[in-house]
Design a protein around this motif. Structure first.
Motif, mmCIF file in Angstrom:
data_model
loop_
_atom_site.group_PDB
_atom_site.id
_atom_site.type_symbol
_atom_site.label_atom_id
_atom_site.label_comp_id
_atom_site.label_asym_id
_atom_site.label_seq_id
_atom_site.Cartn_x
_atom_site.Cartn_y
_atom_site.Cartn_z
ATOM 1 N N LEU A 138 0.851 -1.186 0.000
ATOM 2 C CA LEU A 138 0.000 0.000 0.000
ATOM 3 C C LEU A 138 0.890 1.240 0.000
ATOM 4 O O LEU A 138 1.691 1.444 0.916
ATOM 5 N N ILE A 139 0.766 2.055 -1.032
ATOM 6 C CA ILE A 139 1.516 3.299 -1.154
ATOM 7 C C ILE A 139 0.618 4.448 -0.700
ATOM 8 O O ILE A 139 -0.437 4.695 -1.293
ATOM 9 N N ILE A 140 1.038 5.139 0.347
ATOM 10 C CA ILE A 140 0.266 6.260 0.883
ATOM 11 C C ILE A 140 1.024 7.552 0.589
ATOM 12 O O ILE A 140 2.123 7.763 1.114
ATOM 13 N N PRO A 141 0.467 8.431 -0.256
ATOM 14 C CA PRO A 141 1.145 9.695 -0.546
ATOM 15 C C PRO A 141 1.248 10.574 0.696
ATOM 16 O O PRO A 141 0.301 10.666 1.493
ATOM 17 N N ALA A 142 2.414 11.199 0.871
ATOM 18 C CA ALA A 142 2.631 12.145 1.970
ATOM 19 C C ALA A 142 2.718 13.541 1.362
ATOM 20 O O ALA A 142 3.678 13.871 0.655
ATOM 21 N N ALA A 143 1.703 14.356 1.612
ATOM 22 C CA ALA A 143 1.586 15.666 0.976
ATOM 23 C C ALA A 143 2.787 16.556 1.280
ATOM 24 O O ALA A 143 3.279 16.608 2.421
#
Length: 321
Positions: free
Chosen positions: A92-97
């Protein structure tokens, strides 16, 4: 639950290193299994299937530039272990703003029927260069190739990934041997026992958990090769553990795991070393070890001495064959 936040620390903050090496490894947040997914794809690695999910959020790089990074990491694991250790895994790739680079990774076993689950926080403004230089993805996928252990042996899980990741990437052609031996010379001292150390099972500091575990693996790798005339190494033990079903989706006692590895090498190196290291501080004479292996630090990577007593062992550790 297995995760890591740093492999190397700049020399300019040596005082901070001393402080953090005495602190417990930080607790990680929950797995976020139910994070809303914006898109999903699959990667085939031999007989294994990796389900790659992207959580909602902006990323400057298109997925077509991100997926090869995951594939490279998985392929490095295959090169080292001979195959991907489990049949299915979810990443799972979670973007970090408003961030750049690979921020953090954590891996779990046996999540909702999936043998392995890795969550990666990826900065919104990450570049292809960031991904090419990243070690975190490989580190996390290596976790899938070892059983889940009790909390007191968390050091073995993290130390193993810290040691295997760069070796696997050399064997896969991503890194040079000179680069990773230089990193070992810099990093391994952080794993040495300090004041009040009570052995690996009882000293849960950052330095002992990551680098102390890696030091255990290096010493074991060298000793197995010594006893077998360089015919076997730690990789043979770890491949046997995977073949016996010792992967992240199974809970095994550490002693059972090490016994499987010892049987594969025809030695008792792993179990004997664990008995010594688990409950007592066991400092390593690193200056002698580096000298015997024929390696010293240099401005452009490690400098090798081909005539050193254990030079062939050093060469074999990073050899693909």
């Amino acid at each position: 639950m297995l995760g890591i936040f740093s492999r190397t620390i700049p020399v300019s903050i040596a005082a901070f290193c001393l402080l953090i090496s005495t602190m417990p490894a930080p607790a990680q947040p929950g797995p976020h299994w139910d994070e809303p997914v914006a898109s999903t794809t699959t990667i085939k690695i031999g007989a294994a299937t990796l389900q790659v999910d992207f959580a909602a959020g902006p990323l400057d790089l298109p997925q077509a530039k991100i997926l090869p990074w995951i594939h490279r990491a998985a392929q490095a694991v295959v090169v080292y272990y001979g195959r991907f250790p489990i049949s299915r895994a979810r990443i799972l790739i979670i973007p970090a703003a408003d961030r750049s680079g690979v921020m953090q990774g954590t891996t779990w076993g046996d999540m909702h029927g999936m043998p392995g689950f890795t969550r990666i926080r990826l900065g919104q403004h990450s570049t292809e260069k960031d991904l090419a230089e990243d070690w975190t993805m490989t580190h996390e996928l290596v976790h899938m190739a070892f059983p889940s252990l009790p909390d007191d042996q968390h050091w073995m899980e993290e130390g193993l990934s810290t040691y295997v990741e760069p070796v696997a990437r050399v064997q896969a052609g991503e890194l040079t041997a000179k680069a990773i031996w230089n990193d070992m010379i810099d990093g391994m001292p952080k794993g040495e026992p300090g004041y009040g150390d009570k052995g690996m099972d009882n000293t849960h500091t950052w330095g002992r958990t990551y680098w102390g575990g890696a030091l255990f693996c290096l010493v074991a790798d060298v000793e197995i090769r010594r006893r077998t005339n360089n015919g076997k190494g730690l990789r043979d033990a770890l491949r046997a553990i995977v073949a016996a079903g010792g992967t992240i989706d199974h809970d095994w006692p550490l002693m059972r795991t090490l016994e499987v590895g010892d049987k594969a090498t025809g030695t008792t190196v792993l179990t004997d070393q664990y008995k010594k290291w688990s409950g007592s501080p066991m400092p390593v004479d690193l200056d002698k070890l580096w000298s015997d292996l024929g390696v010293r630090s240099g401005p452009d990577g490690a400098v090798f001495d081909a005539k050193a007593p254990l030079a062939r062992i050093r060469e074999s550790i990073t050899s693909k064959d």
